[in-house]
Design a protein around this motif. Structure first.
Motif, PDB file in Angstrom:
ATOM      1  N   LEU A  43      35.012  45.117  11.368  1.00 31.57           N
ATOM      2  CA  LEU A  43      35.116  45.710  12.786  1.00 31.57           C
ATOM      3  C   LEU A  43      35.907  44.733  13.151  1.00 31.57           C
ATOM      4  CD1 LEU A  43      31.095  46.073  13.873  1.00 31.57           C
ATOM      5  CD2 LEU A  43      32.620  47.931  13.896  1.00 31.57           C
ATOM      6  N   ALA A  44      36.053  43.477  13.512  1.00 34.27           N
ATOM      7  CA  ALA A  44      37.151  43.586  13.976  1.00 34.27           C
ATOM      8  C   ALA A  44      38.214  43.504  13.481  1.00 34.27           C
ATOM      9  CB  ALA A  44      36.987  41.489  13.932  1.00 34.27           C
ATOM     10  N   ARG A  45      38.422  43.700  11.862  1.00 32.44           N
ATOM     11  CA  ARG A  45      39.672  43.531  12.100  1.00 32.44           C
ATOM     12  C   ARG A  45      40.055  45.873  12.401  1.00 32.44           C
ATOM     13  NH1 ARG A  45      40.896  43.963   5.419  1.00 32.44           N
ATOM     14  NH2 ARG A  45      42.088  41.978   5.634  1.00 32.44           N
ATOM     15  N   ALA A  46      39.192  47.149  11.920  1.00 27.70           N
ATOM     16  CA  ALA A  46      39.482  47.898  12.621  1.00 27.70           C
ATOM     17  C   ALA A  46      40.146  48.020  13.797  1.00 27.70           C
ATOM     18  CB  ALA A  46      38.290  48.496  12.501  1.00 27.70           C
ATOM     19  N   PHE A  47      39.249  46.885  15.301  1.00 28.46           N
ATOM     20  CA  PHE A  47      39.436  47.532  16.074  1.00 28.46           C
ATOM     21  C   PHE A  47      40.672  46.472  16.383  1.00 28.46           C
ATOM     22  CE2 PHE A  47      35.337  48.830  16.948  1.00 28.46           C
ATOM     23  CZ  PHE A  47      35.251  49.735  18.307  1.00 28.46           C
ATOM     24  N   ARG A  48      41.542  45.429  16.028  1.00 33.08           N
ATOM     25  CA  ARG A  48      42.553  45.273  16.734  1.00 33.08           C
ATOM     26  C   ARG A  48      44.219  46.193  15.591  1.00 33.08           C
ATOM     27  NH1 ARG A  48      45.974  41.871  12.561  1.00 33.08           N
ATOM     28  NH2 ARG A  48      44.403  41.758  10.522  1.00 33.08           N
ATOM     29  N   TRP A  49      43.570  46.022  14.278  1.00 30.54           N
ATOM     30  CA  TRP A  49      44.515  47.661  14.201  1.00 30.54           C
ATOM     31  C   TRP A  49      44.484  49.023  14.841  1.00 30.54           C
ATOM     32  CZ3 TRP A  49      43.454  48.940   8.297  1.00 30.54           C
ATOM     33  CH2 TRP A  49      43.291  47.115   7.441  1.00 30.54           C
ATOM     34  N   ARG A  50      43.621  49.103  15.562  1.00 30.72           N
ATOM     35  CA  ARG A  50      43.614  49.647  16.562  1.00 30.72           C
ATOM     36  C   ARG A  50      44.069  49.588  17.938  1.00 30.72           C
ATOM     37  NH1 ARG A  50      38.245  52.952  19.836  1.00 30.72           N
ATOM     38  NH2 ARG A  50      39.203  50.877  21.010  1.00 30.72           N
ATOM     39  N   SER A  55      48.926  49.794  21.395  1.00 28.08           N
ATOM     40  CA  SER A  55      49.904  49.175  22.022  1.00 28.08           C
ATOM     41  C   SER A  55      51.943  49.140  21.239  1.00 28.08           C
ATOM     42  CB  SER A  55      49.975  47.685  21.727  1.00 28.08           C
ATOM     43  OG  SER A  55      50.319  47.224  20.088  1.00 28.08           O
ATOM     44  N   GLY A  56      51.306  49.827  20.356  1.00 25.69           N
ATOM     45  CA  GLY A  56      52.791  50.301  19.963  1.00 25.69           C
ATOM     46  C   GLY A  56      53.728  49.475  19.045  1.00 25.69           C
ATOM     47  N   GLN A  57      52.820  48.211  19.250  1.00 25.68           N
ATOM     48  CA  GLN A  57      53.541  47.408  17.305  1.00 25.68           C
ATOM     49  C   GLN A  57      53.545  48.343  16.036  1.00 25.68           C
ATOM     50  OE1 GLN A  57      51.128  43.741  17.291  1.00 25.68           O
ATOM     51  NE2 GLN A  57      51.464  43.131  15.311  1.00 25.68           N
ATOM     52  N   HIS A  58      53.307  48.734  15.859  1.00 26.09           N
ATOM     53  CA  HIS A  58      53.180  49.613  14.805  1.00 26.09           C
ATOM     54  C   HIS A  58      52.903  51.716  14.533  1.00 26.09           C
ATOM     55  CE1 HIS A  58      53.018  46.428  12.264  1.00 26.09           C
ATOM     56  NE2 HIS A  58      51.574  45.872  12.437  1.00 26.09           N
ATOM     57  N   ALA A  59      54.175  52.103  14.904  1.00 21.55           N
ATOM     58  CA  ALA A  59      53.682  53.538  14.789  1.00 21.55           C
ATOM     59  C   ALA A  59      53.078  53.993  14.113  1.00 21.55           C
ATOM     60  CB  ALA A  59      55.205  53.911  14.834  1.00 21.55           C
ATOM     61  N   GLY A  66      51.816  48.865   5.670  1.00 18.70           N
ATOM     62  CA  GLY A  66      52.151  48.213   4.766  1.00 18.70           C
ATOM     63  C   GLY A  66      52.754  46.749   5.579  1.00 18.70           C
ATOM     64  N   ALA A  67      52.677  46.262   6.947  1.00 16.63           N
ATOM     65  CA  ALA A  67      52.553  45.477   7.915  1.00 16.63           C
ATOM     66  C   ALA A  67      51.557  44.826   7.027  1.00 16.63           C
ATOM     67  CB  ALA A  67      52.471  45.054   9.016  1.00 16.63           C
ATOM     68  N   GLU A  68      50.017  45.091   6.812  1.00 15.69           N
ATOM     69  CA  GLU A  68      48.949  44.709   6.618  1.00 15.69           C
ATOM     70  C   GLU A  68      48.201  43.937   5.343  1.00 15.69           C
ATOM     71  OE1 GLU A  68      46.104  42.551   8.449  1.00 15.69           O
ATOM     72  OE2 GLU A  68      47.999  44.276  10.321  1.00 15.69           O
ATOM     73  N   ARG A  69      49.739  44.598   4.336  1.00 17.01           N
ATOM     74  CA  ARG A  69      49.657  44.810   2.450  1.00 17.01           C
ATOM     75  C   ARG A  69      48.233  45.786   2.189  1.00 17.01           C
ATOM     76  NH1 ARG A  69      51.786  39.613   3.602  1.00 17.01           N
ATOM     77  NH2 ARG A  69      54.177  39.488   3.373  1.00 17.01           N
ATOM     78  N   VAL A  70      47.878  46.856   2.317  1.00 18.90           N
ATOM     79  CA  VAL A  70      46.967  46.983   2.173  1.00 18.90           C
ATOM     80  C   VAL A  70      47.074  48.695   2.329  1.00 18.90           C
ATOM     81  CG1 VAL A  70      45.007  45.921   3.414  1.00 18.90           C
ATOM     82  CG2 VAL A  70      45.812  48.264   4.350  1.00 18.90           C
ATOM     83  N   ASP A  71      46.881  49.720   1.181  1.00 17.53           N
ATOM     84  CA  ASP A  71      46.696  51.280   0.840  1.00 17.53           C
ATOM     85  C   ASP A  71      46.458  51.714   2.299  1.00 17.53           C
ATOM     86  OD1 ASP A  71      44.928  53.479  -0.237  1.00 17.53           O
ATOM     87  OD2 ASP A  71      46.911  53.089  -1.686  1.00 17.53           O
ATOM     88  N   ARG A  72      46.999  52.783   2.630  1.00 16.32           N
ATOM     89  CA  ARG A  72      46.778  53.520   3.599  1.00 16.32           C
ATOM     90  C   ARG A  72      45.868  54.451   3.863  1.00 16.32           C
ATOM     91  NH1 ARG A  72      46.314  58.273   5.892  1.00 16.32           N
ATOM     92  NH2 ARG A  72      47.704  59.056   7.452  1.00 16.32           N
TER      93      ARG A  72
END
Length: 125
Positions: A43-50, A55-59, A66-72
């Protein structure tokens, strides 16, 4: 006099000191049961990624993955957790979720409608 030794640690998690039990689970004094750390971490990961996307940190999800090194596909499944009903999220964070509600179950398909989520994932409420 008798001395009892209980192996536990008191690390700072989320800015607060928490009790980590010998099995690695977090002690939640509100419910008196260990909090399911894998679900809370997801849950924490999901809300952090959202937040990172909003915020535009990732488009895009591709860039985030790619930045988190996980599969899309994995990133997409985790991000869906932000669609959970607020009371389901609260129950998970308090360690009150039903036993059937696991990370694996949450990463599978679930309804977007909160009433249907409660029926399918919760206790029927």
């Amino acid at each position: 006099m008798t001395t009892v030794f209980v192996p536990m640690t008191f690390p700072r998690i989320g800015g607060r000191k928490r009790i980590v039990l010998p099995d690695g689970s977090l002690y939640n004094p509100e419910t008196r049961v260990p909090v399911d750390s894998p679900i809370v971490r997801s849950l924490a990961r999901a809300f952090r990624w959202r937040r990172m996307l909003e915020s535009g940190q990732h488009a895009s999800i591709n860039e985030l993955a790619g930045a988190e090194r996980v599969d899309r596909a994995f990133a997409s499944r985790v991000l869906r957790l932000t669609l959970l009903a607020p009371d389901i999220v609260e129950a998970i964070l308090a360690g009150r979720q039903p036993e059937k509600l696991t990370v694996r179950a949450l990463l599978g398909p679930f309804p977007v409608n909160w009433t249907e989520q409660r029926r399918e994932l919760g206790d029927g409420g």
